[in-house]
Design an enzyme around this catalytic site. Structure first.
Site, PDB file in Angstrom:
ATOM      1  CB  SER A  25     -39.551  56.185  41.152  1.00  7.03           C
ATOM      2  OG  SER A  25     -39.218  57.364  40.458  1.00  7.03           O
TER       3      SER A  25
ATOM      4  CE  LYS B 136     -41.113  53.906  36.479  1.00  4.32           C
ATOM      5  NZ  LYS B 136     -41.910  52.769  36.966  1.00  4.32           N
TER       6      LYS B 136
HETATM    7  N1  LIG Z   1     -34.683  47.734  34.421  1.00  5.92           N
HETATM    8  C1  LIG Z   1     -34.278  48.976  34.579  1.00  5.92           C
HETATM    9  O1  LIG Z   1     -33.198  49.379  34.099  1.00  5.92           O
HETATM   10  C2  LIG Z   1     -35.101  49.938  35.382  1.00  5.92           C
HETATM   11  C3  LIG Z   1     -34.570  51.209  35.654  1.00  5.92           C
HETATM   12  C4  LIG Z   1     -35.312  52.114  36.360  1.00  5.92           C
HETATM   13  C5  LIG Z   1     -36.587  51.776  36.814  1.00  5.92           C
HETATM   14  N2  LIG Z   1     -37.082  50.533  36.545  1.00  5.92           N
HETATM   15  C6  LIG Z   1     -38.433  50.216  37.023  1.00  5.92           C
HETATM   16  O2  LIG Z   1     -38.422  49.015  37.755  1.00  5.92           O
HETATM   17  C7  LIG Z   1     -39.666  48.339  37.599  1.00  5.92           C
HETATM   18  C8  LIG Z   1     -39.429  46.880  37.272  1.00  5.92           C
HETATM   19  O3  LIG Z   1     -38.844  46.818  35.981  1.00  5.92           O
HETATM   20  P1  LIG Z   1     -38.170  45.534  35.336  1.00  5.92           P
HETATM   21  O4  LIG Z   1     -36.904  46.002  34.751  1.00  5.92           O
HETATM   22  O5  LIG Z   1     -38.201  44.389  36.276  1.00  5.92           O
HETATM   23  O6  LIG Z   1     -39.205  45.282  34.130  1.00  5.92           O
HETATM   24  P2  LIG Z   1     -39.517  43.957  33.273  1.00  5.92           P
HETATM   25  O7  LIG Z   1     -38.428  42.970  33.355  1.00  5.92           O
HETATM   26  O8  LIG Z   1     -39.938  44.460  31.926  1.00  5.92           O
HETATM   27  O9  LIG Z   1     -40.790  43.370  34.010  1.00  5.92           O
HETATM   28  C9  LIG Z   1     -42.000  44.056  33.969  1.00  5.92           C
HETATM   29  C10 LIG Z   1     -43.100  43.154  34.467  1.00  5.92           C
HETATM   30  O10 LIG Z   1     -44.342  43.867  34.291  1.00  5.92           O
HETATM   31  C11 LIG Z   1     -45.236  43.086  33.513  1.00  5.92           C
HETATM   32  N3  LIG Z   1     -46.042  43.961  32.678  1.00  5.92           N
HETATM   33  C12 LIG Z   1     -45.616  44.803  31.700  1.00  5.92           C
HETATM   34  N4  LIG Z   1     -46.677  45.402  31.126  1.00  5.92           N
HETATM   35  C13 LIG Z   1     -47.779  44.926  31.772  1.00  5.92           C
HETATM   36  C14 LIG Z   1     -49.165  45.157  31.639  1.00  5.92           C
HETATM   37  N5  LIG Z   1     -49.658  45.970  30.686  1.00  5.92           N
HETATM   38  N6  LIG Z   1     -50.026  44.498  32.459  1.00  5.92           N
HETATM   39  C15 LIG Z   1     -49.555  43.641  33.400  1.00  5.92           C
HETATM   40  N7  LIG Z   1     -48.255  43.378  33.575  1.00  5.92           N
HETATM   41  C16 LIG Z   1     -47.376  44.015  32.763  1.00  5.92           C
HETATM   42  C17 LIG Z   1     -44.350  42.163  32.694  1.00  5.92           C
HETATM   43  O11 LIG Z   1     -45.010  40.948  32.383  1.00  5.92           O
HETATM   44  P3  LIG Z   1     -45.846  40.645  31.043  1.00  5.92           P
HETATM   45  O12 LIG Z   1     -45.038  41.160  29.897  1.00  5.92           O
HETATM   46  O13 LIG Z   1     -46.018  39.172  31.118  1.00  5.92           O
HETATM   47  O14 LIG Z   1     -47.146  41.384  31.207  1.00  5.92           O
HETATM   48  C18 LIG Z   1     -43.236  41.851  33.697  1.00  5.92           C
HETATM   49  O15 LIG Z   1     -43.658  40.834  34.572  1.00  5.92           O
HETATM   50  C19 LIG Z   1     -40.423  49.111  36.517  1.00  5.92           C
HETATM   51  O16 LIG Z   1     -41.419  49.917  37.111  1.00  5.92           O
HETATM   52  C20 LIG Z   1     -39.377  49.975  35.867  1.00  5.92           C
HETATM   53  O17 LIG Z   1     -39.909  51.176  35.350  1.00  5.92           O
HETATM   54  C21 LIG Z   1     -36.364  49.616  35.858  1.00  5.92           C
END
Ligand SMILES: NC(=O)c1ccc[n+]([C@@H]2O[C@H](COP(=O)([O-])OP(=O)(O)OC[C@H]3O[C@@H](n4cnc5c(N)ncnc54)[C@H](OP(=O)(O)O)[C@@H]3O)[C@@H](O)[C@H]2O)c1
Length: 234
Positions: free
Chosen positions: A122, A140
């Site tokens: 989330s 979320k």
């Molecule tokens: N970073 C923040 O500030 C933050 C804050 C609040 C919540 N979150 C949540 O935390 C979680 C992890 O986020 P993160 O920051 O680690 O994100 P990230 O660095 O963008 O990583 C996202 C991962 O998901 C994969 N992905 C994206 N679209 C996809 C698709 N259509 N099919 C399959 N794989 C897909 C990406 O790989 P590919 O591009 O190779 O597909 C990547 O491996 C998310 O759910 C996000 O909403 C993050």
């Protein structure tokens, strides 16, 4: 040695988690659209999959899975009046329906493990109102509702379901918000603990929730957010 599926394990939190799990001698299947040379490690298998458009590649995964996490997400920050239904749909597709697809497909494999765990993601903004977050907070919020319901439904099968709600974390997803040292500093100051998150802050919680040490925890939304959601600094 346990079998884990990390959807979205090619960057950010998912990559950090995949590396952590394999270091602890587990076998990890990473599903994402692109691979990453850091995944070229014994014990990790990458499967190309687009969660938004493709059927789940169930045939390429083992029949018994101890843990599943679904990491793909989005950060859509727009005024409500400018959002189209298609914007909401896009956020729902990647955040909610992709997670549903993966969890449903792997349910038999999670059941066979006789003690398994699902971790979904989330955001702090789902329960703490923040302007311009309506689309992502709606998606979320749906993940949170889905997860507590699933936790109840799957408890008799000894499948636990928990959610991590991060705040701003230093990954590719948040790169636009953290693109200069000034933005990183300002982002950090908004958190009681004085900094933004690192992928390892979040993956540590995910690894704990996936593993046996959390075997009496289910149906929880765990904030990993530098104190953002629950501390009033006065
Ligand atoms: N970073 C923040 O500030 C933050 C804050 C609040 C919540 N979150 C949540 O935390 C979680 C992890 O986020 P993160 O920051 O680690 O994100 P990230 O660095 O963008 O990583 C996202 C991962 O998901 C994969 N992905 C994206 N679209 C996809 C698709 N259509 N099919 C399959 N794989 C897909 C990406 O790989 P590919 O591009 O190779 O597909 C990547 O491996 C998310 O759910 C996000 O909403 C993050």
């Amino acid at each position: 040695m346990a079998n884990f599926v990390v959807v979205g394990g090619s960057s950010g939190v998912g990559l950090s988690l995949a590396l952590r799990l394999v270091k602890d001698n587990n076998r990890v299947w990473v599903l994402s659209r692109n691979t990453n040379e850091q995944l070229e490690v014994k014990g990790i298998e990458h499967i190309q999959w687009d969660a938004a458009t493709e059927e789940f590649p169930i045939d390429r995964l083992p029949s018994e899975i101890q843990g599943l996490t679904y990491c793909p997400g989005s950060i859509t920050l727009k005024p409500f009046h400018g959002l189209k239904q298609a914007d909401f749909q896009k956020d729902l597709d990647i955040n909610l329906f992709g997670a549903i697809k993966a969890t449903q497909a792997l349910l038999p494999a999670l059941k066979r493990a006789n003690g398994s765990s699902v971790v979904l993601f989330s955001t702090v903004a789902a329960r703490m109102g923040m302007p311009f977050h309506s689309s992502i907070a709606a998606a979320k919020g749906a993940i949170e509702g889905l997860s507590v319901s699933l936790a109840a439904e799957l408890a008799p099968s000894n499948i636990r379901v928990n959610v991590i709600a991060p705040s701003l974390t230093n990954t590719a997803l948040a790169s636009r918000l953290l693109s200069t040292p000034e933005k990183v500093e300002a982002g950090g100051k908004r958190h009681p603990l004085g900094r933004v998150g690192e992928p390892e802050d979040i993956s540590a919680m995910a690894a704990f929730l996936l593993g046996a040490e959390s075997s009496w925890i289910t149906g929880q939304i765990l904030s990993v957010d530098g104190g953002m959601s629950h501390i009033n600094r006065g």
